[in-house]
Design a protein around this motif. Structure first.
Motif, PDB file in Angstrom:
ATOM      1  N   GLU A1179       0.723  -1.192   0.002  1.00 56.68           N
ATOM      2  CA  GLU A1179      -0.033  -0.169  -0.149  1.00 56.68           C
ATOM      3  C   GLU A1179       0.950   1.291   0.071  1.00 56.68           C
ATOM      4  O   GLU A1179       0.544   2.210  -0.741  1.00 56.68           O
ATOM      5  N   TRP A1180       2.034   1.365   0.678  1.00 55.11           N
ATOM      6  CA  TRP A1180       2.741   2.429   0.873  1.00 55.11           C
ATOM      7  C   TRP A1180       3.330   2.498  -0.396  1.00 55.11           C
ATOM      8  O   TRP A1180       3.615   3.773  -0.889  1.00 55.11           O
ATOM      9  N   GLN A1181       4.052   1.455  -0.828  1.00 55.33           N
ATOM     10  CA  GLN A1181       4.625   1.683  -2.192  1.00 55.33           C
ATOM     11  C   GLN A1181       3.810   2.203  -3.296  1.00 55.33           C
ATOM     12  O   GLN A1181       4.170   3.069  -4.435  1.00 55.33           O
ATOM     13  N   ARG A1182       2.578   1.789  -3.346  1.00 58.99           N
ATOM     14  CA  ARG A1182       1.641   2.500  -4.554  1.00 58.99           C
ATOM     15  C   ARG A1182       1.395   3.887  -4.266  1.00 58.99           C
ATOM     16  O   ARG A1182       1.148   4.586  -5.004  1.00 58.99           O
ATOM     17  N   ARG A1183       1.227   4.396  -2.912  1.00 60.36           N
ATOM     18  CA  ARG A1183       1.219   5.615  -2.649  1.00 60.36           C
ATOM     19  C   ARG A1183       2.479   6.599  -2.921  1.00 60.36           C
ATOM     20  O   ARG A1183       2.572   7.547  -3.459  1.00 60.36           O
ATOM     21  N   LEU A1184       3.712   5.734  -2.713  1.00 57.28           N
ATOM     22  CA  LEU A1184       4.658   6.239  -3.098  1.00 57.28           C
ATOM     23  C   LEU A1184       4.984   6.684  -4.480  1.00 57.28           C
ATOM     24  O   LEU A1184       5.536   7.607  -4.883  1.00 57.28           O
ATOM     25  N   ARG A1185       4.076   5.883  -5.525  1.00 54.42           N
ATOM     26  CA  ARG A1185       4.261   6.462  -6.820  1.00 54.42           C
ATOM     27  C   ARG A1185       3.655   7.606  -7.123  1.00 54.42           C
ATOM     28  O   ARG A1185       4.008   8.345  -8.254  1.00 54.42           O
ATOM     29  N   SER A1186       2.751   8.168  -6.344  1.00 50.13           N
ATOM     30  CA  SER A1186       2.231   9.505  -6.602  1.00 50.13           C
ATOM     31  C   SER A1186       2.908  10.632  -5.871  1.00 50.13           C
ATOM     32  O   SER A1186       2.700  11.692  -6.145  1.00 50.13           O
ATOM     33  N   MET A1187       4.132  10.300  -5.283  1.00 52.80           N
ATOM     34  CA  MET A1187       5.210  11.352  -4.968  1.00 52.80           C
ATOM     35  C   MET A1187       6.383  11.190  -5.645  1.00 52.80           C
ATOM     36  O   MET A1187       7.354  10.259  -5.369  1.00 52.80           O
ATOM     37  N   PRO A1188       6.632  11.663  -6.787  1.00 54.95           N
ATOM     38  CA  PRO A1188       7.436  11.122  -7.464  1.00 54.95           C
ATOM     39  C   PRO A1188       9.205  11.542  -7.167  1.00 54.95           C
ATOM     40  O   PRO A1188      10.170  10.734  -7.356  1.00 54.95           O
ATOM     41  N   LEU A1189       9.204  12.472  -6.437  1.00 58.84           N
ATOM     42  CA  LEU A1189      10.288  12.992  -5.880  1.00 58.84           C
ATOM     43  C   LEU A1189      10.998  11.968  -4.910  1.00 58.84           C
ATOM     44  O   LEU A1189      12.195  11.279  -5.086  1.00 58.84           O
ATOM     45  N   ILE A1190      10.072  11.503  -3.904  1.00 56.84           N
ATOM     46  CA  ILE A1190      10.495  10.731  -2.790  1.00 56.84           C
ATOM     47  C   ILE A1190      10.661   9.055  -3.480  1.00 56.84           C
ATOM     48  O   ILE A1190      11.561   8.505  -3.238  1.00 56.84           O
ATOM     49  N   TYR A1191      10.004   8.777  -4.320  1.00 56.34           N
ATOM     50  CA  TYR A1191      10.087   7.702  -5.154  1.00 56.34           C
ATOM     51  C   TYR A1191      11.391   7.527  -5.978  1.00 56.34           C
ATOM     52  O   TYR A1191      12.083   6.338  -5.952  1.00 56.34           O
ATOM     53  N   TRP A1192      11.542   8.531  -6.371  1.00 57.15           N
ATOM     54  CA  TRP A1192      12.880   8.741  -7.222  1.00 57.15           C
ATOM     55  C   TRP A1192      14.318   8.495  -6.385  1.00 57.15           C
ATOM     56  O   TRP A1192      15.179   7.750  -6.835  1.00 57.15           O
ATOM     57  N   PHE A1193      14.116   8.974  -5.218  1.00 53.42           N
ATOM     58  CA  PHE A1193      15.223   8.724  -4.243  1.00 53.42           C
ATOM     59  C   PHE A1193      14.949   7.232  -3.761  1.00 53.42           C
ATOM     60  O   PHE A1193      16.104   6.662  -3.553  1.00 53.42           O
ATOM     61  N   SER A1194      13.903   6.870  -3.320  1.00 53.25           N
ATOM     62  CA  SER A1194      13.614   5.429  -2.925  1.00 53.25           C
ATOM     63  C   SER A1194      14.398   4.473  -3.776  1.00 53.25           C
ATOM     64  O   SER A1194      14.858   3.359  -3.167  1.00 53.25           O
ATOM     65  N   ARG A1195      14.085   4.524  -5.065  1.00 51.08           N
ATOM     66  CA  ARG A1195      14.762   3.502  -6.091  1.00 51.08           C
ATOM     67  C   ARG A1195      15.866   3.302  -5.782  1.00 51.08           C
ATOM     68  O   ARG A1195      16.564   2.253  -6.205  1.00 51.08           O
ATOM     69  N   ARG A1196      16.730   4.301  -5.379  1.00 47.29           N
ATOM     70  CA  ARG A1196      18.323   4.382  -5.628  1.00 47.29           C
ATOM     71  C   ARG A1196      18.666   4.419  -4.040  1.00 47.29           C
ATOM     72  O   ARG A1196      19.981   4.717  -3.865  1.00 47.29           O
ATOM     73  N   MET A1197      18.122   3.573  -3.014  1.00 50.51           N
ATOM     74  CA  MET A1197      18.444   3.486  -1.801  1.00 50.51           C
ATOM     75  C   MET A1197      19.896   2.949  -1.889  1.00 50.51           C
ATOM     76  O   MET A1197      20.689   3.160  -0.936  1.00 50.51           O
ATOM     77  N   THR A1198      20.055   1.718  -2.512  1.00 51.05           N
ATOM     78  CA  THR A1198      21.549   1.032  -2.553  1.00 51.05           C
ATOM     79  C   THR A1198      22.469   2.014  -2.944  1.00 51.05           C
ATOM     80  O   THR A1198      23.611   1.917  -2.511  1.00 51.05           O
ATOM     81  N   LEU A1199      22.210   2.811  -4.034  1.00 51.42           N
ATOM     82  CA  LEU A1199      23.226   3.767  -4.624  1.00 51.42           C
ATOM     83  C   LEU A1199      23.774   4.718  -3.363  1.00 51.42           C
ATOM     84  O   LEU A1199      24.963   4.927  -3.193  1.00 51.42           O
ATOM     85  N   TRP A1200      22.815   5.277  -2.535  1.00 50.94           N
ATOM     86  CA  TRP A1200      23.152   6.150  -1.564  1.00 50.94           C
ATOM     87  C   TRP A1200      23.686   5.608  -0.599  1.00 50.94           C
ATOM     88  O   TRP A1200      24.804   6.302  -0.055  1.00 50.94           O
TER      89      TRP A1200
END
Length: 1667
Positions: A1179-1200
């Motif tokens: 559910e949270w990941q689906r809501r995360l798709r509506s927040m593009p900026l946070i989703y962009w950062f979250s997708r690259r958590m391993t990189l950070w």
């Protein structure tokens, strides 16, 4: 209201004034109602209406029914004040022109005079000889208030004054009649004006005046009165309904009354469909007792058809009454004598038929019988053909003396009773009678043409030919029954004659445009029949027909357009030049309508809010009374509701309207409506505060405050209200009303209340219904009512479908084929005798136009009521109630009513298979009835789910075409409905697929699937799936997704593919098929070249793969195996919920690797416990798709994370190399130009390495850091890297929180999340390193432990058994303490340690403060092993330049001794003895010293420390073995069932296929999510079972050490054996029954022979005795 100011010269001013007036009217209205104000004009008490409501509630709880009904009427009226005010305002009629005002004045004056005359009728009406006690006249004027007889001069009762009164009344009626007799527009206006002035009430009172039957003047007055009432209701449904309320006044033998009755019902479908049987019986009885008057027949003819629709109920009742009446009413001239009499009457009527003659009665009777059979009514068709045989009809029509009027009636009778019928009338297709009739038709057509050529006109004959004759010819040759008739081949000459006659008629110049289309259609029908039957035509006629057929539908279309234009022109011609007054009138009326609509829109929320307060009062009636009072306690305990419900049953017979109101209000209690707008909510709040002052928020927990904002229905609160109403008797009320009522509206509202009670799947209400049906033995009557309703709906549906087929059949066949004259396929299609071709062609060609014309509002009331009935039956079985599912099929009564089969039969009839048009669903399903079809499918689905195997078998084995219809719904396009309402078609297909799945649900045999596959073509099914997938792009804001519908059909296909190999192959995606083919080629060629093998295995391009619907559905469909309560296993195929795609790969990996086993070795328990967390994460990941900026950062958590660690390493390297750093010194070292050149070379090399993608980006970062140090210095570089690290870590924490959704779980969850706290600590350390001191950065290197699992296990090896290690260390500390005590007591002097002193520290040269020389001497003595303590004296003065001693005493105090033993004893390999003084063997304590050193060494060093090391090493070894075991389990054991890999050796399914397809752990997670997100009322049987198990946290539904693939072979073997045994048992039983019957026959024969022998023996004895 005069027309001043109505010229429309100031529209802007008028508009603004109207808007201002609306606000003022609203304020005045509210002030008039005056909520809560004692000064209001509408208040009935001094308490704002509360006392009034208390009184009404007290009266309602009384035991006197009439009093209760009156109180309820007042209660409803009190809460509908605004509604009545709005209704009254709608009745306002403006008097615009001066003529309107004058008319009003005249009508008012005349009505006042007439009303006065009626009230004083006893003074001027002659009552001599009047019959007392007549039904209509008795007591008509008893309650009239008398006035003095001398008020007006014209009321004198005797002499000339009485005659004058007659003339006055007659004159009034004449003038009122004239006012109703003007044009249509004016007539409607006058009708409305007269209705508003209650003119009809005066006339009805006038009809009830008692009078002398011989009073001709009064009879004339009554005639004028009836004329007025006829004009009053002509074409006005509202006025017809007003007179219908007083229907008993007209049920008299009078002809005027019959004519008025005819006008009341004329063209009013609602009144005709609601007519009662006694009314029809009354008129048929009048025919038998008061003479055969045509007027009685005209009334019966009127109620048969209204608004273009046939009232089948009236047809059946009239036909029944006529046949029961016998020869007194039904007069036919069938025998020779009566035929001669008929011929004589026709000869006498050659110049015209008199209106009241016996011949006119006979003609009207035949027309009535034809009308009863019109619309394909099987029952009446058979009755009519038995009354008037075809032979007699032909005899009369073909007689030379037959007049046109009789011909018209008889031929019309033949058309509707013999030709255009529901069932085939074989007589008309086998005998020569119809062909004799056709020959007569040709003569009549020739006669019409000849008369016209002679310029003679015969309108009656032309009407007969152009309507009746042509319709009969078209119907006969278009009928599907005529196509199989062989008599047509033997009468080809007559066909040619008909074609010649109609062609001649078509060419007549006098033919009007509206008739030309019907003639052309008839010609085309005959031409197509001639071509299909290969009938030879004359050359000229053949050429003419070919030209006509080749022109296609263009001529017909042009003719229709011309006719339409003609009609439009004639209709609009009088309106071309409107007068100024007409335009003024139109503008004012439009303005008034706008104001009414605006006021209605404004008052609508107030009306709804006011009505809703009544519902609240029913919820909390006790709040009207003081708390603690008797009325309060009685209402609180349900006394008011109970009394209301009990009284409602009594209203069924006496006050039907009040009963309907109560039922509707009870339904409103089970609904929650809160959208009343701001003004509505404000009014509602005021009313609630005024009436229910003691109301508490959320009182009794039944319903939340409805004045809040619009919320969804609170099902828990509604369920509580449902149970409360059930407790008070609502369920019993519903059953009683459904069983007993004869009123249609009450039945509808009862079904509606039952639906509201059961809505949401309330199991308590279901149980109440079931107990009520089984305990009181009411089920037989209850189910009989529902069964009869279904049967009635089936019959009406069949007749409705027949009407549609009639409309289709009446069209020329030319229209049913595509218009393409250039192809030969068109001509060849004419030769096909099948009716399905032209029906299908018509459905596709004409499409929406036909649907709008023939299907608009076609369903009758008995069909419309089926939708709520089926919804009620569906809700009875909701939540898979097995008891009620079986109860609907069999009630175990004397007469059982199988509603399951009846529902399937109803679906079969709705879709038209009973008429032979199976598959042509577009002709039967339209926008009007598709909702009913969908509801039928949903009800059938609910019958079967659970599963209920008996209902499944009942549906599949039923003799109807139900299964074929359901499959056809999936496979067909349902054209033309799909062209303009694709959403309805998709919903239809979706429900049909769910029904088929329900029929196969949880069945371990293949019988149902094989039955479905009989009528299902696999390729068409796959095409439907692909088409639905591609339709998703064409979707336009539709609630139904074509892709989801296709998904359900795909799951159906998957289930069926287990029993059909062709379908199984067709469902494979293109890529899989190509891979299998490539693998086959590779294996045959034994290729070793990997590249070539890969080329062969390569599938279609990526784009084609993405567009493959089957691949998409395969990827979004999963299957699992569950264990049922009987421990049987079942496979479930389900669509993966869309939310499951948001489960991240990191979470999957973590769950797969960290799930722990329970005591039984199963991981399911831990897996199930984490399912809620995983669902929340989705559910949270689906809501995360509506927040593009946070989703962009979250997708690259391993990189950070990687960047943070690398930055920490680089920072610490710089600190290690350069700390402490001096800015000036560094520049000197790096100031050489050569170093700068090397930096540039390093940067270039790093960039080149970056492009090679081998060394990553680290070399470039190192080069940039070095370059920064060279240019900026070490300090700024560290600051820059520290700031970057801090920023990057903050970004990492944001992405971490975004990925996990930590902050939405609350602060407590955040504090308890150690991983989150670790990252916060990392940020704080970075802040300290940036702003406090650089050396804090060193702590960041511990991040390596967090990142590397191996290091984490090393730490874990110490911490896992930390308690053991701590206890062992405590033991070591105790031992050290004991050894320290021994050393302090006995070996204090041996604790002398060498120390390295700091320069300049002389004060502490010796431990004891001794001079350096003395210390040296003591050391020498000890080195020589001599005891020189007592022999040497210590000098007191030393030289200042001597060096200090390097030893000191370490055990002068116990604390110093403990520290020394712990520090040096544990760190030295030999224990504490390594640092003590080396004792001499001659010393007395030498043995003790040896024991002391050895004990410390063995106990502390060897045993205790090795214990600690052993625990750590063993823990590490255990962790490593556990990890290896876990990896081994993950590789070789099924996550779900726990079966190992070796169990699948030599099986049909490999272990990899098992864990991927059968027991995929993610599929089980997806199914749990599906159960949680799906509406519980939409559950299938397995889903309902699993949902209940999940609710109870019972994991028995997971397969444990079981798999269907392992037991399938054994199971199949067992099933085969059982099947063989069953077959043998069945054959044995048949053999036994056959032998039993033979034995019985043999026994009977032996008995008969024995009796015969006994008789013979008795005869022989008798003979002997006689001799």
């Amino acid at each position: 209201m005069q027309d001043s100011g109505a010229d429309g010269t100031a529209p802007a001013f008028d508009s603004s004034t109207a808007t201002m007036n609306l606000d003022r009217i609203g304020e005045q209205a509210e002030a008039m109602f005056g909520v809560g104000k004692t000064s209001s004009m509408l208040e009935v008490d001094d308490e704002g209406g509360r006392m009034f409501l208390r009184v009404l509630l007290h009266l309602t709880m009384h035991d006197y029914p009439s009093l209760v009904s009156g109180a309820l009427q007042l209660l409803f009226k009190h809460f509908s004040q605004r509604q009545e005010a709005m209704h009254t305002f709608k009745q306002v009629q403006l008097l615009i022109s001066a003529q309107d005002v004058e008319n009003y004045k005249v009508i008012k004056s005349e009505l006042d005079r007439l009303r006065t005359m009626v009230e004083k009728s006893e003074l001027w009406v002659d009552k001599k000889g009047s019959v007392k006690g007549e039904e209509v006249e008795a007591g008509a004027t008893k309650d009239k208030k008398e006035r003095p007889s001398d008020e007006e001069g014209f009321l004198q009762p005797h002499g000339e004054k009485s005659s004058e009164n007659y003339q006055i009344v007659k004159g009034i009626l004449e003038r009122l009649n004239k006012m109703c007799g003007v044009g249509e527009q004016m007539r409607k206006k006058q009708q409305r004006l007269l209705k508003n002035m209650d003119a009809h009430k005066v006339m009805l009172d006038l009809l009830q005046i008692p009078y002398d039957k011989s009073d001709n003047k009064m009879l004339e007055i009554l005639r004028y009165t009836h004329q007025f009432l006829q004009k009053f209701c002509a074409g006005n449904p509202g006025n017809q309904a007003l007179l219908h309320k007083h229907l008993q006044l007209f049920l008299t033998p009078g002809l005027l009354e019959a004519e008025t009755m005819q006008h009341i019902f004329l063209n009013n479908y609602q009144l005709c469909s609601e007519i009662s049987e006694p009314v029809l019986q009354h008129f048929v009885h009048l025919l038998a007792t008061h003479g055969r008057h045509v007027q009685y027949l005209d009334f019966l003819h009127t109620v048969i058809k209204a608004e273009g629709k046939y009232v089948k109920k009236c047809q059946d009742m009239i036909m029944t009454e006529l046949t029961n009446a016998g020869d007194d009413v039904v007069v036919f001239y069938n025998d020779k004598a009566s035929l001669a009499h008929l011929l004589d009457m026709m000869k006498a009527a050659r110049d015209g038929v008199e209106d009241h003659s016996p011949l006119m009665y006979h003609i009207s009777l035949v027309d009535l019988l034809a009308a009863c059979a019109e619309g394909k009514n099987v029952y009446t068709e058979i009755k009519c053909t038995s009354l008037l045989p075809l032979e007699d009809v032909v005899t009369v029509v073909t007689h030379e003396d037959c007049i046109t009027e009789v011909k018209m009636a008889y031929v019309n009778f033949v058309n509707h009773c013999y030709v255009d019928t529901e069932v085939e009338m074989k007589e008309i297709y086998t005998s020569n009678h119809i062909w004799t009739l056709f020959e007569n038709f040709t003569l009549d057509m020739a006669l019409v043409c000849n008369k016209r050529e002679k310029r003679l006109s015969d309108p009656t004959l032309e009407k007969y030919v152009l309507t009746v004759v042509l319709d009969t010819i078209s119907a006969f040759f278009s009928s599907p029954f005529s196509e199989n008739s062989t008599s047509l081949q033997t009468h080809q000459t007559i066909v040619v004659q008909l074609l010649q006659s109609t062609t001649r008629l078509l060419e007549c110049p006098w033919l009007q445009q509206q008739h030309k289309g019907s003639v052309e259609a008839c010609v085309r029908t005959l031409a197509m029949v001639a071509k299909s039957r290969a009938i030879l035509l004359p050359m000229d006629l053949d050429a003419h027909m070919s030209a006509l057929l080749s022109s296609g539908g263009s001529c017909s279309a042009a003719a229709q357009r011309s006719a339409a234009n003609y009609k439009t022109a004639t209709r609009t011609f009088p309106r071309v030049i409107p007068t100024a007054n007409q335009w003024d009138y139109k503008n004012i009326i439009e303005k008034l309508q706008d104001i009414i609509m605006a006021l209605e829109e404004r008052l609508k929320p107030l009306v709804q809010a006011e009505l809703s307060v009544l519902v609240d009062m029913l919820h909390w009636p006790e709040l009207l009374f003081p708390e603690g009072s008797e009325a309060y306690q009685r209402c609180e305990s349900g006394g008011f509701l109970s009394k209301l419900i009990r009284h409602t049953k009594g209203l069924m017979e006496s006050e039907e309207k009040l009963c309907v109101k109560v039922l509707r209000t009870l339904q409103q209690m089970l609904l929650k409506k809160s959208k009343f707008g701001d003004r509505g909510n404000q009014l509602r709040k005021m009313l609630l505060q005024n009436y229910l002052q003691n109301r508490k928020s959320g009182a009794r927990g039944e319903l939340t405050d409805p004045t809040g904002s619009g919320l969804d229905q609170d099902w828990s609160a509604i369920a509580a209200t449902q149970c409360r109403l059930d407790k008070e008797g609502a369920t019993k009320l519903v059953c009683d009303l459904i069983t007993s009522t004869k009123n249609e509206k009450i039945f509808q509202e009862s079904i509606g209340l039952a639906i509201r009670l059961l809505d949401g799947g309330n199991t308590e209400i279901q149980k109440s219904f079931y107990n009520l049906m089984t305990s009181d033995k009411k089920s037989e009557r209850f189910f009989k009512v529902l069964h009869d309703r279904m049967k009635r709906a089936q019959q009406e549906t069949k007749s409705t479908v027949a009407v549609n087929m009639s409309d289709l059949g009446s069209q020329p066949r030319e229209d049913r084929e595509p218009a393409d004259p250039a192809t030969k396929g068109r001509v060849s299609s004419f030769s096909m005798p099948s009716s399905s071709r032209y029906l299908l062609g018509l459905g596709l060609h004409r499409g929406h136009d036909m649907s709008e014309r023939a299907q608009n509002n076609e369903m009758g009331t008995s069909v419309l009521i089926m939708r709520p009935i089926l919804r009620f039956l569906q809700l009875l079985c909701e939540n898979h109630n097995r008891d009620l599912q079986n109860f609907l099929r069999c009630q175990n009564n004397k007469t059982n009513y199988n509603l399951v089969c009846e529902t399937l039969q109803f679906l079969d009839i709705m879709c038209g298979s009973t008429t032979g048009g199976l598959g042509l669903l577009g002709l039967y399903i339209n926008e009007d009835n598709v909702g009913l079809v969908i509801q039928t499918l949903e009800t059938l689905t609910e019958y079967c789910q659970g599963p209920c195997h008996e209902n499944q078998t009942c549906i599949v084995t039923h003799e109807s075409n139900g299964i074929d219809i359901i499959t056809a719904l999936i496979l067909n396009d349902i054209s033309p409905l799909c062209k303009y309402r694709m959403d309805l078609v998709l919903q239809l297909k979706d429900n049909a697929s769910k029904l088929l799945l329900a029929l196969m649900e949880s069945r371990h045999d293949s019988e149902n699937a094989e039955r479905i596959l009989i009528s299902l073509r696999p390729q068409e099914l796959v095409d439907v799936i692909k088409k639905a997938y591609l339709q998703e792009e064409e979707r336009e804001n539709s609630e139904v997704s074509p892709r989801e519908v296709g998904h359900n059909i795909y799951i159906l296909a998957l289930q069926l593919s287990r029993h059909n190999k062709q379908l199984q192959h067709l469902l494979k995606p293109v890529r899989r098929i190509q891979e299998e083919e490539a693998e086959g080629i590779s294996s045959m060629l034994s290729l070793n070249n990997k590249q070539l093998s890969q080329m062969l295995k390569s599938s279609a391009p990526a784009q084609e793969e993405e567009e493959d619907p089957l691949a998409y559905y395969e990827n979004h469909t999963s299957q699992i195996e569950i264990v049922r309560q009987d421990r049987s296993m079942e496979q479930i195929v389900f669509p993966v919920p869309a939310i499951c795609q948001f489960l991240t790969e990191e979470t999957k990996h973590r769950l797969f690797t960290t799930t722990e086993q329970d005591e039984q070795g199963s991981k399911v328990s831990d897996f199930f416990d984490q399912s809620s967390f995983l669902h929340n994460e989705m559910e949270w990941q689906r809501r995360l798709r509506s927040m593009p900026l946070i989703y962009w950062f979250s997708r690259r958590m391993t990189l950070w994370g990687s960047i943070s660690f690398n930055l920490a390493v680089f920072i610490n390297i710089i600190i290690a190399f350069f700390y402490p750093y001096v800015e000036g010194a560094s520049t000197g070292v790096l100031g050489s130009p050569l170093i700068s050149l090397l930096f540039w070379i390093l940067i270039c090399f790093s960039i080149a390495a970056l492009f090679t993608k081998r060394y990553s980006v680290r070399p470039l970062i190192v080069a940039l850091i070095l370059r920064s140090i060279y240019y900026l210095g070490i300090g700024p570089t560290l600051n820059i890297l520290g700031a970057l690290n801090l920023t990057n870590k903050i970004v990492f924490v944001v992405s971490f929180v975004g990925n996990r959704g930590t902050f939405i779980r609350g602060y407590k969850a955040m504090v308890m999340d150690m991983e989150f706290l670790y990252h916060v600590g990392y940020i704080l350390t970075s802040v300290l390193g940036l702003f406090a001191h650089e050396l804090f950065y060193s702590i960041l290197l511990f991040d390596l432990i967090y990142r590397e699992e191996t290091l984490f296990n090393v730490i874990k090896s110490v911490t896992r058994n930390g308690r053991s290690i701590l206890l062992t260390a405590l033991l070591a500390l105790i031992l050290v303490y004991l050894f320290s005590i021994v050393g302090f007591l006995f070996l204090k002097d041996d604790f002398i340690l060498e120390v390295d002193r700091l320069p300049g520290n002389h004060s502490r040269a010796s431990p004891l403060g001794m001079p350096h020389g003395a210390a040296t001497f003591m050391g020498t003595c000890s080195g020589d092993k001599m005891d020189c303590v007592s022999e040497v004296s210590v000098p007191e003065i030393l030289e200042e330049d001597e060096e200090p001693d390097s030893t000191e005493r370490a055990c002068d105090t116990l604390l110093m001794c403990i520290v020394t033993v712990m520090n040096h004893g544990l760190r030295n390999g030999g224990g504490v003895g390594d640092i003590l003084r080396k004792p001499s063997k001659d010393e007395s304590l030498f043995p003790a010293r040896v024991v002391y050193d050895l004990l410390f060494f063995f106990i502390v060093i060897i045993i205790v420390l090795n214990l600690i090391f052993g625990v750590i090493i063993d823990t590490f070894a255990d962790l490593r073995s556990e990890k290896q075991k876990k990896e081994e389990i993950l590789k070789t054991t099924c996550f779900i069932c726990g079966l190992e890999r070796d169990k699948f050796d030599n099986k049909t399914v490999s272990f990899e296929e098992h864990i991927k397809l059968e027991h995929n752990m993610w599929n089980y997670l997806y199914f749990i999510v599906l159960v949680r997100v799906k509406n519980k009322t939409d559950y299938t049987g397995p889903e309902s079972y699993v949902a209940q198990m999940i609710k109870n946290k019972n994991l028995d539904w997971f397969p444990r050490m079981r798999a269907m693939s392992l037991v399938s072979g054994e199971g199949e073997g067992e099933q085969n054996e059982i099947r063989i045994l069953q077959e043998k048992l069945g054959s044995t039983m048949k053999l036994v029954s056959h032998l039993t019957s033979q034995l019985n026959e043999l026994k009977e024969q032996m008995t008969e022979q024995r009796k015969r022998r006994q008789r013979l023996g008795f005869v022989d004895v008798q003979n002997c005795m006689s001799r």
